[in-house]
Design a protein around this motif. Sequence first.
Motif, PDB file in Angstrom:
ATOM      1  N   HIS A   1      27.770 -23.818 -74.811  1.00 18.78           N
ATOM      2  CA  HIS A   1      28.504 -22.660 -75.337  1.00 18.78           C
ATOM      3  C   HIS A   1      29.636 -22.251 -74.397  1.00 18.78           C
ATOM      4  CE1 HIS A   1      26.404 -21.668 -78.978  1.00 18.78           C
ATOM      5  NE2 HIS A   1      25.230 -21.667 -78.366  1.00 18.78           N
ATOM      6  N   LEU A   2      29.350 -22.176 -73.108  1.00 20.04           N
ATOM      7  CA  LEU A   2      30.376 -21.735 -72.163  1.00 20.04           C
ATOM      8  C   LEU A   2      31.556 -22.704 -72.139  1.00 20.04           C
ATOM      9  CD1 LEU A   2      28.079 -20.445 -69.306  1.00 20.04           C
ATOM     10  CD2 LEU A   2      29.604 -19.059 -70.744  1.00 20.04           C
ATOM     11  N   ARG A   3      31.291 -23.996 -72.187  1.00 19.88           N
ATOM     12  CA  ARG A   3      32.388 -24.980 -72.218  1.00 19.88           C
ATOM     13  C   ARG A   3      33.228 -24.826 -73.475  1.00 19.88           C
ATOM     14  NH1 ARG A   3      29.113 -30.204 -69.899  1.00 19.88           N
ATOM     15  NH2 ARG A   3      29.201 -29.560 -67.718  1.00 19.88           N
ATOM     16  N   LEU A   4      32.570 -24.609 -74.607  1.00 18.77           N
ATOM     17  CA  LEU A   4      33.287 -24.423 -75.860  1.00 18.77           C
ATOM     18  C   LEU A   4      34.128 -23.146 -75.817  1.00 18.77           C
ATOM     19  CD1 LEU A   4      33.858 -25.363 -78.745  1.00 18.77           C
ATOM     20  CD2 LEU A   4      31.800 -24.125 -79.454  1.00 18.77           C
ATOM     21  N   PHE A   5      33.553 -22.047 -75.318  1.00 20.22           N
ATOM     22  CA  PHE A   5      34.293 -20.794 -75.220  1.00 20.22           C
ATOM     23  C   PHE A   5      35.488 -20.922 -74.283  1.00 20.22           C
ATOM     24  CE2 PHE A   5      30.067 -18.488 -76.120  1.00 20.22           C
ATOM     25  CZ  PHE A   5      30.231 -18.653 -77.481  1.00 20.22           C
ATOM     26  N   GLU A   6      35.309 -21.680 -73.208  1.00 15.76           N
ATOM     27  CA  GLU A   6      36.412 -21.914 -72.279  1.00 15.76           C
ATOM     28  C   GLU A   6      37.527 -22.685 -72.986  1.00 15.76           C
ATOM     29  OE1 GLU A   6      37.227 -23.713 -67.808  1.00 15.76           O
ATOM     30  OE2 GLU A   6      35.373 -24.241 -68.857  1.00 15.76           O
ATOM     31  N   LYS A   7      37.170 -23.699 -73.715  1.00 17.18           N
ATOM     32  CA  LYS A   7      38.138 -24.515 -74.460  1.00 17.18           C
ATOM     33  C   LYS A   7      38.884 -23.673 -75.495  1.00 17.18           C
ATOM     34  CE  LYS A   7      38.232 -28.925 -76.905  1.00 17.18           C
ATOM     35  NZ  LYS A   7      37.403 -30.020 -77.426  1.00 17.18           N
ATOM     36  N   GLN A   8      38.191 -22.717 -76.106  1.00 20.57           N
ATOM     37  CA  GLN A   8      38.780 -21.849 -77.127  1.00 20.57           C
ATOM     38  C   GLN A   8      39.604 -20.708 -76.524  1.00 20.57           C
ATOM     39  OE1 GLN A   8      35.041 -20.873 -78.944  1.00 20.57           O
ATOM     40  NE2 GLN A   8      35.284 -22.386 -80.564  1.00 20.57           N
ATOM     41  N   GLY A   9      39.535 -20.538 -75.214  1.00 23.65           N
ATOM     42  CA  GLY A   9      40.293 -19.480 -74.561  1.00 23.65           C
ATOM     43  C   GLY A   9      39.602 -18.132 -74.555  1.00 23.65           C
ATOM     44  N   LEU A  10      38.299 -18.120 -74.856  1.00 26.26           N
ATOM     45  CA  LEU A  10      37.551 -16.858 -74.877  1.00 26.26           C
ATOM     46  C   LEU A  10      36.935 -16.519 -73.525  1.00 26.26           C
ATOM     47  CD1 LEU A  10      35.696 -17.377 -78.280  1.00 26.26           C
ATOM     48  CD2 LEU A  10      37.759 -16.014 -77.860  1.00 26.26           C
ATOM     49  N   VAL A  11      36.705 -17.543 -72.711  1.00 26.73           N
ATOM     50  CA  VAL A  11      36.042 -17.379 -71.418  1.00 26.73           C
ATOM     51  C   VAL A  11      36.825 -18.138 -70.353  1.00 26.73           C
ATOM     52  CG1 VAL A  11      33.940 -17.976 -70.125  1.00 26.73           C
ATOM     53  CG2 VAL A  11      33.755 -17.040 -72.419  1.00 26.73           C
ATOM     54  N   LYS A  12      36.895 -17.546 -69.174  1.00 27.02           N
ATOM     55  CA  LYS A  12      37.534 -18.189 -68.022  1.00 27.02           C
ATOM     56  C   LYS A  12      36.436 -18.609 -67.046  1.00 27.02           C
ATOM     57  CE  LYS A  12      40.353 -17.127 -64.037  1.00 27.02           C
ATOM     58  NZ  LYS A  12      40.810 -16.015 -63.212  1.00 27.02           N
ATOM     59  N   ARG A  13      36.515 -19.833 -66.571  1.00 21.68           N
ATOM     60  CA  ARG A  13      35.533 -20.374 -65.618  1.00 21.68           C
ATOM     61  C   ARG A  13      36.220 -20.534 -64.267  1.00 21.68           C
ATOM     62  NH1 ARG A  13      34.059 -25.985 -64.259  1.00 21.68           N
ATOM     63  NH2 ARG A  13      31.854 -26.038 -63.730  1.00 21.68           N
ATOM     64  N   THR A  14      35.587 -20.021 -63.227  1.00 27.79           N
ATOM     65  CA  THR A  14      36.125 -20.140 -61.876  1.00 27.79           C
ATOM     66  C   THR A  14      35.082 -20.809 -60.989  1.00 27.79           C
ATOM     67  OG1 THR A  14      37.385 -18.098 -62.184  1.00 27.79           O
ATOM     68  CG2 THR A  14      37.121 -18.897 -59.922  1.00 27.79           C
ATOM     69  N   VAL A  15      35.485 -21.904 -60.327  1.00 29.91           N
ATOM     70  CA  VAL A  15      34.605 -22.624 -59.406  1.00 29.91           C
ATOM     71  C   VAL A  15      35.088 -22.339 -57.995  1.00 29.91           C
ATOM     72  CG1 VAL A  15      33.720 -24.868 -58.712  1.00 29.91           C
ATOM     73  CG2 VAL A  15      34.255 -24.450 -61.117  1.00 29.91           C
ATOM     74  N   TYR A  16      34.176 -21.910 -57.140  1.00 29.94           N
ATOM     75  CA  TYR A  16      34.503 -21.620 -55.750  1.00 29.94           C
ATOM     76  C   TYR A  16      34.034 -22.787 -54.886  1.00 29.94           C
ATOM     77  CZ  TYR A  16      35.323 -16.952 -57.507  1.00 29.94           C
ATOM     78  OH  TYR A  16      35.811 -15.887 -58.215  1.00 29.94           O
ATOM     79  N   PRO A  17      34.911 -23.271 -53.993  1.00 29.70           N
ATOM     80  CA  PRO A  17      34.564 -24.430 -53.154  1.00 29.70           C
ATOM     81  C   PRO A  17      33.635 -24.043 -52.009  1.00 29.70           C
ATOM     82  CG  PRO A  17      36.771 -23.665 -52.634  1.00 29.70           C
ATOM     83  CD  PRO A  17      36.270 -22.813 -53.761  1.00 29.70           C
ATOM     84  N   GLU A  18      32.397 -23.776 -52.355  1.00 32.88           N
ATOM     85  CA  GLU A  18      31.383 -23.393 -51.384  1.00 32.88           C
ATOM     86  C   GLU A  18      30.217 -24.340 -51.502  1.00 32.88           C
ATOM     87  OE1 GLU A  18      30.303 -19.478 -52.639  1.00 32.88           O
ATOM     88  OE2 GLU A  18      32.208 -18.591 -52.073  1.00 32.88           O
ATOM     89  N   MET A  19      29.333 -24.282 -50.552  1.00 30.48           N
ATOM     90  CA  MET A  19      28.097 -25.059 -50.630  1.00 30.48           C
ATOM     91  C   MET A  19      26.930 -24.103 -50.618  1.00 30.48           C
ATOM     92  SD  MET A  19      28.293 -27.868 -51.367  1.00 30.48           S
ATOM     93  CE  MET A  19      28.526 -29.575 -51.241  1.00 30.48           C
ATOM     94  N   PRO A  20      26.106 -24.051 -51.626  1.00 29.84           N
ATOM     95  CA  PRO A  20      26.278 -24.759 -52.900  1.00 29.84           C
ATOM     96  C   PRO A  20      27.424 -24.153 -53.702  1.00 29.84           C
ATOM     97  CG  PRO A  20      24.411 -23.270 -53.039  1.00 29.84           C
ATOM     98  CD  PRO A  20      24.923 -23.197 -51.619  1.00 29.84           C
ATOM     99  N   PRO A  21      27.992 -24.935 -54.619  1.00 28.03           N
ATOM    100  CA  PRO A  21      29.133 -24.430 -55.393  1.00 28.03           C
ATOM    101  C   PRO A  21      28.749 -23.180 -56.195  1.00 28.03           C
ATOM    102  CG  PRO A  21      28.825 -26.778 -55.758  1.00 28.03           C
ATOM    103  CD  PRO A  21      27.649 -26.290 -54.976  1.00 28.03           C
ATOM    104  N   ARG A  22      29.674 -22.248 -56.241  1.00 24.49           N
ATOM    105  CA  ARG A  22      29.471 -21.024 -57.011  1.00 24.49           C
ATOM    106  C   ARG A  22      30.418 -21.068 -58.204  1.00 24.49           C
ATOM    107  NH1 ARG A  22      31.815 -15.461 -55.983  1.00 24.49           N
ATOM    108  NH2 ARG A  22      32.837 -16.510 -54.243  1.00 24.49           N
ATOM    109  N   VAL A  23      29.882 -20.823 -59.387  1.00 22.23           N
ATOM    110  CA  VAL A  23      30.673 -20.815 -60.614  1.00 22.23           C
ATOM    111  C   VAL A  23      30.479 -19.469 -61.288  1.00 22.23           C
ATOM    112  CG1 VAL A  23      31.085 -21.938 -62.840  1.00 22.23           C
ATOM    113  CG2 VAL A  23      30.341 -23.302 -60.889  1.00 22.23           C
ATOM    114  N   GLU A  24      31.603 -18.871 -61.679  1.00 23.84           N
ATOM    115  CA  GLU A  24      31.553 -17.591 -62.373  1.00 23.84           C
ATOM    116  C   GLU A  24      32.297 -17.697 -63.698  1.00 23.84           C
ATOM    117  OE1 GLU A  24      31.251 -14.419 -58.702  1.00 23.84           O
ATOM    118  OE2 GLU A  24      33.227 -14.812 -59.560  1.00 23.84           O
TER     119      GLU A  24
END
Length: 119
Positions: A58-81
């Motif tokens: 769902h989140l990938r689809l919403f991101e593709k549709q422009g409804l949700v923004k995904r942010t990946v932070y270059p940390e260990m372990p990776p943080r995604v918001e």
Amino acid sequence: MEQIEQGVRCPMVDFVNLISGKWAIPVLYRLIVENQPVRFGTLQRAATPVTQKELTRHLRLFEKQGLVKRTVYPEMPPRVEYEITELGRTLKPTLDSLAVWMTTHGPSIRATISEEVDA
């Protein structure tokens, strides 16, 4: 109604296709209500018992549709918001009205369904 008969797509069909899936509305609504970046685990707990695979889809689809923004932070372990976009926020009045309708009418609908099951 005349436009639909002339081959114009029904907006309700398009809307249902946009947010189809059992967890689509709860996930979008959670992001709208939070109105700030939310981590994956927080979303998953809020929509329990959604599976990791289904939430990711769902989140990938919403991101593709422009409804949700995904942010990946270059940390260990990776943080995604995940955060609702301005376009996604425009769904708030619609989803609010659905929530009010369900709060108002849900108990009687559930009671009717329960009566039919018990019969």
